[in-house]
Design an enzyme around this catalytic site. Structure first.
Site, PDB file in Angstrom:
ATOM      1  CE  LYS A  81      -4.317  -1.537   1.874  1.00  0.00           C
ATOM      2  NZ  LYS A  81      -4.641  -1.934   3.221  1.00  0.00           N
ATOM      3  CG  HIS A  91      -2.266   7.349   2.649  1.00  0.00           C
ATOM      4  ND1 HIS A  91      -2.731   7.860   3.829  1.00  0.00           N
ATOM      5  CD2 HIS A  91      -2.714   6.075   2.569  1.00  0.00           C
ATOM      6  CE1 HIS A  91      -3.452   6.942   4.428  1.00  0.00           C
ATOM      7  NE2 HIS A  91      -3.443   5.840   3.708  1.00  0.00           N
ATOM      8  CG  HIS A 142       0.684   5.183   7.214  1.00  0.00           C
ATOM      9  ND1 HIS A 142       0.009   4.634   6.162  1.00  0.00           N
ATOM     10  CD2 HIS A 142       0.512   4.328   8.248  1.00  0.00           C
ATOM     11  CE1 HIS A 142      -0.546   3.498   6.538  1.00  0.00           C
ATOM     12  NE2 HIS A 142      -0.253   3.284   7.802  1.00  0.00           N
TER      13      HIS A 142
HETATM   14  N1  ARG Z   1      -0.719  -1.381  10.048  1.00  0.00           N
HETATM   15  C1  ARG Z   1      -1.773  -0.768  10.812  1.00  0.00           C
HETATM   16  C2  ARG Z   1      -2.445   0.306   9.986  1.00  0.00           C
HETATM   17  O1  ARG Z   1      -1.853   0.866   9.086  1.00  0.00           O
HETATM   18  C3  ARG Z   1      -1.272  -0.134  12.082  1.00  0.00           C
HETATM   19  C4  ARG Z   1      -0.664  -1.075  13.071  1.00  0.00           C
HETATM   20  C5  ARG Z   1      -0.555  -0.476  14.426  1.00  0.00           C
HETATM   21  N2  ARG Z   1       0.117  -1.312  15.377  1.00  0.00           N
HETATM   22  C6  ARG Z   1      -0.401  -2.359  15.988  1.00  0.00           C
HETATM   23  N3  ARG Z   1       0.365  -3.025  16.821  1.00  0.00           N
HETATM   24  N4  ARG Z   1      -1.626  -2.762  15.768  1.00  0.00           N
HETATM   25  O2  ARG Z   1      -3.602   0.609  10.240  1.00  0.00           O
END
Ligand code: ARG
Length: 569
Positions: free
Chosen positions: A131, A134, A137
């Site tokens: 992905k 963007h 993030h």
């Molecule tokens: N990859 C997830 C997202 O972009 C965020 C992960 C956050 N960390 C976790 N330990 N759940 O939404």
């Protein structure tokens, strides 16, 4: 040299003298001190009504009795106003002591050893494979990076974790699509965009041809089973995604200690399931396994789907246990958008139910949404601002401004990077993190407003003043720093360490942003109203020292929020 602590101690002595018999008084008097809204009311105000119960006396009377025993070199005078006892520093002493303390270790002003011996894990950025990176993030990356620097500065051992989103059936589908329609060179060249196209095509065609879904599932199963081909394509997708992300991280100056993401934790979920079972927490629900959280007013936490597949929560449970066992953290932060609030509440509750008392050391550090020039970010409506594009544009615009304002500057490209990126990062860390951010170019890049470039410019101004100053042999005369502007600046410098400590305590970088900006503003005011290079060398020496202390503290403040400090702009 913490004036708050000193005044607190002084208040303690005064209290002891005025009321030797008193019982049940608050221990930490320094913490009670308030900063008066107006400096004509003194440097710190002690609220006497906090003592009135223990002393059985009205606050104004307490203030009056305390005032009688005030007599210390750091204090010029005290004043009783209502129930407050206001302390006025001895201005010359204050300047001397503060600047001597700062100049003894300028780079360390604001540092502390509060976190010594403690470890904090911080999960941030945590991008999803295949992905695009963007604007959504941006906050997690920038807040996380700043918190890492702030915790480091407070003596903590920090472990920064980019918890990659690299697990789920979509990766099986992506491989299936790639095998059917993709080719290596196109994906190499097109990167994440190409993978997204493949994925979109897969979903479109699967509507006509449901057999594709089975193909996708089969490829995901192969990834799970460690099939060589599946794994090598999957790892390559990861590489390509990370390669793009690294460019952004490099520009931002962000680093991670670990990239252990969901795929790593997916391998560690068996023991989570077993443990939940043993502890009697697992329940059947239509063939799926859940932890019931109804009692706590939350929907159930899903642990296994009916086909035995793990979920986001399962992997996060495994990750939490793994982090505790690997890093022995004293605190564990998850810097993630507030939309995942429920997810983390459930996660921490399940950890608590499992009997882990360290669950209370886990914190969701939530932040608001980012919109861009008034428009919300949404993938579905196609309004996506990509972070690398944003950063590139920021640098271009900064370069335009530099070309206009200081065409002769050396290193223009590098300064444009520092200023452009600084503008974006600053705008992200300017307000309390939970507030939504609306990003506007003109606001972020305005050299006169409360912006990154403004603070950077002030730093460069300090550098320039010091560069142009002659060698001065005379010792500084601190009587030259008793005017209101110098004192306002000194006060802000003296409170910088409190701001950093507070930012750490509350996981709130904006406290450092604000403190640094206030120092920059106060320096500019000082600069406009006073001649730094006075005819009297001893006075000039004092003013230069003040400038140097500002220079260093602004540099530290900028560093702590993730900005570089160019010496010339
Ligand atoms: N990859 C997830 C997202 O972009 C965020 C992960 C956050 N960390 C976790 N330990 N759940 O939404």
């Amino acid at each position: 040299m913490d004036m708050r602590q000193r005044i607190g101690a002084l208040a303690g002595e005064m209290l002891q003298k005025a009321f030797p018999e008193a019982q049940g008084l608050p221990e930490d008097l320094a913490a009670l001190l308030e900063v008066p809204p107006d400096k004509s009311m003194g440097d710190y105000a002690f609220p006497c009504f906090k003592l009135s119960k223990a002393l059985r006396m009205g606050p104004p009377m307490i203030a009056k009795k305390l005032a009688e025993s005030a007599d210390k070199p750091e204090i010029a005078r005290v004043e009783c106003v209502g129930g407050y006892l206001n302390f006025f520093f001895n201005r010359e002493n204050f300047a001397r002591e503060l600047l001597s303390a700062i100049m003894a270790a300028p780079e360390k002003w604001g540092a502390s050893r509060d976190g010594e011996g403690k470890t904090v894990c911080m999960d941030y950025s945590s991008i999803n494979i295949a992905k695009r990176f963007h604007l959504g993030h941006l906050s997690t990356t920038v807040i996380g990076n700043s918190l890492k620097r702030i915790y480091d500065f407070q003596g903590w051992k920090t472990v920064s974790i980019n918890y990659l989103g690299d697990w789920g059936t979509q990766f099986g589908k992506m491989i299936a699509a790639y095998k059917r329609w993709g080719d290596k060179a196109t994906v190499e060249a097109g990167g994440v965009d190409e993978m997204t196209k493949l994925y979109v095509r897969f979903n479109d065609e699967a509507k006509e041809n449901p057999a594709l879904e089975d193909e996708g599932r089969a490829w995901f199963k192969k990834i799970e089973d460690g099939d060589e081909e599946a794994l090598s394509i999957f790892l390559w997708f990861k590489d390509v995604t990370l390669r793009d992300a690294m460019k952004v991280y490099d520009v931002l100056g962000v680093q991670f200690d670990s990239y252990d993401g969901e795929s790593v934790m997916a391998k560690k979920t068996d023991r989570v399931v077993r443990e939940l079972e043993e502890k009697g927490l697992l329940k059947d629900s239509d063939g799926a396994k859940i932890v019931d959280l109804e009692e706590y007013g939350m929907p159930p936490c899903l642990i296994l789907k009916s086909d035995g597949a793990t979920l986001y929560h399962t992997r996060d449970l495994a990750a939490a246990l793994y982090r505790k066992e690997t890093y022995h953290f004293d605190r564990s932060l998850y810097i993630v958008a507030y939309q995942q609030d429920l997810h983390f509440k459930q996660l921490f509750k399940v950890l608590e139910l499992m009997g882990y008392d360290w669950a209370k050391e886990c914190q969701h550090v939530a932040f608001g949404m980012v919109s861009y020039e008034g428009q919300a970010m949404a993938t579905r409506t196609g309004h996506v601002v990509l972070l690398d594009e944003l950063l590139t544009r920021a640098q271009e615009r900064a370069l335009d401004i530099i070309n206009e304002k200081s065409p002769g500057l050396e290193n223009k490209e590098e300064v444009a990077r520092q200023v452009g990126v600084g503008a974006v990062v600053y705008a992200t860390l300017q307000n309390n993190r939970i507030k939504d951010i609306d990003f506007w170019w003109d606001r972020a890049l305005n050299f006169d407003g409360e912006t990154g470039p403004y603070v950077q410019y002030t730093f460069a101004r300090c550098c320039s003043v010091l560069r142009k100053a002659p060698e001065i042999a005379a010792a500084p005369d601190y009587a030259a720093l008793t005017d209101d502007e110098a004192q306002a600046l000194l006060r802000l410098l003296s409170r910088f360490p409190e701001a950093v400590a507070e930012a750490c305590l509350r996981n709130e970088p904006s406290i450092v942003t604000r403190a640094t900006t206030e120092i920059a503003k106060a320096y500019n005011k000082y600069y406009y109203e006073h001649r730094i290079l006075d005819d009297d060398p001893a006075a000039a020496a004092a003013r230069l020292q003040l400038t140097d202390a500002c220079r260093q503290t602004i540099k530290t403040g900028l560093y702590l929020i993730g900005l570089d400090a160019p010496e010339r702009m």
